[in-house]
Scaffold this active site. Structure first.
Site, PDB file in Angstrom:
ATOM      1  N   GLY A  69      -7.019   5.235  39.778  1.00  0.00           N
ATOM      2  CA  GLY A  69      -7.320   4.365  38.642  1.00  0.00           C
ATOM      3  C   GLY A  69      -7.069   5.064  37.333  1.00  0.00           C
ATOM      4  O   GLY A  69      -7.506   6.209  37.146  1.00  0.00           O
ATOM      5  N   GLY A 126     -14.271  -0.761  45.399  1.00  0.00           N
ATOM      6  CA  GLY A 126     -14.113  -1.866  46.337  1.00  0.00           C
ATOM      7  C   GLY A 126     -14.235  -3.208  45.649  1.00  0.00           C
ATOM      8  O   GLY A 126     -14.107  -3.312  44.428  1.00  0.00           O
ATOM      9  N   TYR A 136      -0.456   4.259  51.433  1.00  0.00           N
ATOM     10  CA  TYR A 136      -0.085   4.287  50.013  1.00  0.00           C
ATOM     11  C   TYR A 136      -1.105   4.939  49.088  1.00  0.00           C
ATOM     12  O   TYR A 136      -0.764   5.793  48.275  1.00  0.00           O
ATOM     13  CB  TYR A 136       0.195   2.854  49.548  1.00  0.00           C
ATOM     14  CG  TYR A 136       0.594   2.723  48.100  1.00  0.00           C
ATOM     15  CD1 TYR A 136       1.901   2.959  47.700  1.00  0.00           C
ATOM     16  CD2 TYR A 136      -0.330   2.361  47.129  1.00  0.00           C
ATOM     17  CE1 TYR A 136       2.283   2.841  46.368  1.00  0.00           C
ATOM     18  CE2 TYR A 136       0.035   2.243  45.795  1.00  0.00           C
ATOM     19  CZ  TYR A 136       1.351   2.483  45.418  1.00  0.00           C
ATOM     20  OH  TYR A 136       1.712   2.375  44.108  1.00  0.00           O
TER      21      TYR A 136
END
Length: 462
Positions: free
Chosen positions: A39, A115, A253
């Site tokens: 992030g 999440g 990924y």
């Protein structure tokens, strides 16, 4: 292909925490630095000194949010931190975590969450009807309101709140004296525990432990609450109805190649995917000259593929690591230029060659199309696209940024047709069975490939 947006996959965020550590804020900063790939839209750290909670957060990268003075002001031996990519809620500062709650006559607490809660809309409406006031639009704030609305000890409140949540979550709760690490009952999002001296660390990925010198102990179990306090480490379950369904895209990924998930090294899994992907091409006698991986998450799979095929693994694409994420691309020409700014073809390597291009996934397809074109322009005579993931045909509701089938290229196009759309000579995906073999487990969430979801879905997700 104009209908597929020019965005890649994004995961919601990463969390990191330390308990009983000198310079807890600095350690958390370094841990978050190892998780920055999860992030880049916001970052924050909350610390506890036994009497109060201190928090600093902001929008942007860690280096943009924190300076030396900011870290010096975060006192205490316990801390939690967060890096954010926002899929639920906007990018405003109110959604940047950790979120801190202070209630009269009760201890303050901070929450950092990775999440997505699939029943967030229903819970939010219920809480607002009861008088709860939300400052942001993130579903993470729901966790705080649920905790404040329950009765009993904080541990009992956590158990009751978690039983109300459907979806994917791994979250940390910091009080003035203790730290709690909680994982959803299906194990969809990763969370690991490590020992450091006489204290502990928790992290979304084990790669963060290496940078702070902590030793990986184990994964937090699905449905488990780990409490770190002066009594040591304690484990509690909030439900007996658990399963192991770690998101397969963590292996494919999201995670760093040096991370260990459920006992499996991510690089090793990706390399195995590449080897298995090559097996069918071997049996079909695919003729090619070189293998080229798309940097960075596909390089391990490309190594495995080239090893199995007996073809040279060449650096046919060069990644520019200094392209900012805020580059504005208002026109088609500038979008095309944006790919060239991020990736360049190594012309002497690919000119006149039949190239096997190995990538980790195809979501919307536009980036794959431009990379194939880039190799063609550099003189590649053939481009055979090989994907180290099954075809993504279904949306994800667990914190991965792909929420509708309309934006998924493989949802409406078969591989042969998609290959022509992308400009490739051929296209093949790894099978779901081979993916599970590479991961060494049947316990995976493969909903984006199979449409088989681990939790109930709600009206607003359908």
């Amino acid at each position: 292909m104009g209908e597929y947006l020019d965005r890649g996959l994004h995961e919601e965020c990463g969390v990191f925490g330390v308990y009983r550590q000198t310079d807890a804020a600095h350690l958390t900063y370094f841990g978050l630095h190892a998780l920055q790939h999860r992030g880049q839209e916001g970052a924050g750290i909350a610390t506890a000194d036994g009497k109060s909670i201190h928090c600093h957060k902001g929008k942007g990268l860690l280096t943009e949010v924190f300076g030396p003075a900011d870290l010096e002001g975060l006192k205490g031996k316990n801390a939690i931190g967060h890096v954010r990519y926002g899929t639920a809620g906007g990018g405003e500062l109110a959604n940047v975590q950790p979120l801190v709650a202070r209630k009269a006559n009760e201890s303050a607490l901070a929450v950092a969450h990775n999440g997505q809660i699939v029943n967030a809309a229903e819970l939010r409406q219920e809480l607002e009807d009861k008088g709860s006031i939300f400052w942001g639009t993130s579903d993470s704030e729901i966790i705080l309101h649920l905790l404040q609305g329950e009765q009993g000890s904080l541990l009992e409140k956590i158990k009751k709140a978690c039983r109300r949540l459907d979806g994917a979550f791994a979250f940390l709760i910091l009080t003035e004296k203790n730290l709690y690490a909680i994982r959803d009952k299906n194990g969809l999002r990763p969370l690991s525990l490590a020992k450091q001296g006489d204290g502990w660390c928790v992290s979304s990925e084990s790669c963060a432990f290496d940078i702070v010198g902590a030793q990986l102990v184990r994964d937090v179990k699905p449905g488990e609450i780990v409490k770190l306090s002066s009594d040591g480490i304690e484990s509690f379950s909030y439900t007996e109805e658990t399963s192991q369904n770690l998101c397969a895209m963590e292996y494919i990924y999201f995670s760093r190649p040096d991370s260990v998930l459920e006992g499996q090294n991510v690089h090793g899994v990706r390399r195995a995917c590449g080897r298995l992907l090559a097996q069918e091409d071997l049996s079909n006698f695919l003729q090619a000259d070189i293998v080229v991986g798309v940097p960075d998450s596909s390089l391990s799979a490309a190594a495995g593929y080239s090893e199995a095929m007996g073809l040279p693994n060449e650096m046919g694409l060069i990644k520019n690591r200094y392209v900012g994420r805020t580059f504005i691309q208002p026109t088609q020409a500038q979008r095309d230029l944006g790919v060239k700014l991020k990736l360049s073809a190594n012309v002497p390597v690919v000119r006149g060659k039949r190239v096997v291009l190995v990538d980790d996934s195809i979501v919307r397809g536009t980036t794959s199309k431009r990379i194939v074109a880039l190799l063609r322009q550099a003189g590649a005579t053939e481009v055979h696209l090989r994907i180290a993931a099954p075809a993504i045909k279904f949306p994800c509701f667990y914190g991965v940024d792909m929420s509708t089938r309309a934006e998924l290229a493989s949802a409406s196009l078969e591989p042969d047709i998609l290959a022509r759309v992308l400009g490739a000579d051929s296209l093949r995906f790894i099978s779901l069975e081979n993916l599970k073999q590479a991961c060494g487990t049947e316990g995976l969430c493969t909903a984006c490939f199979s449409g088989e979801y681990s939790t109930p879905l709600y009206s607003h997700t359908l």
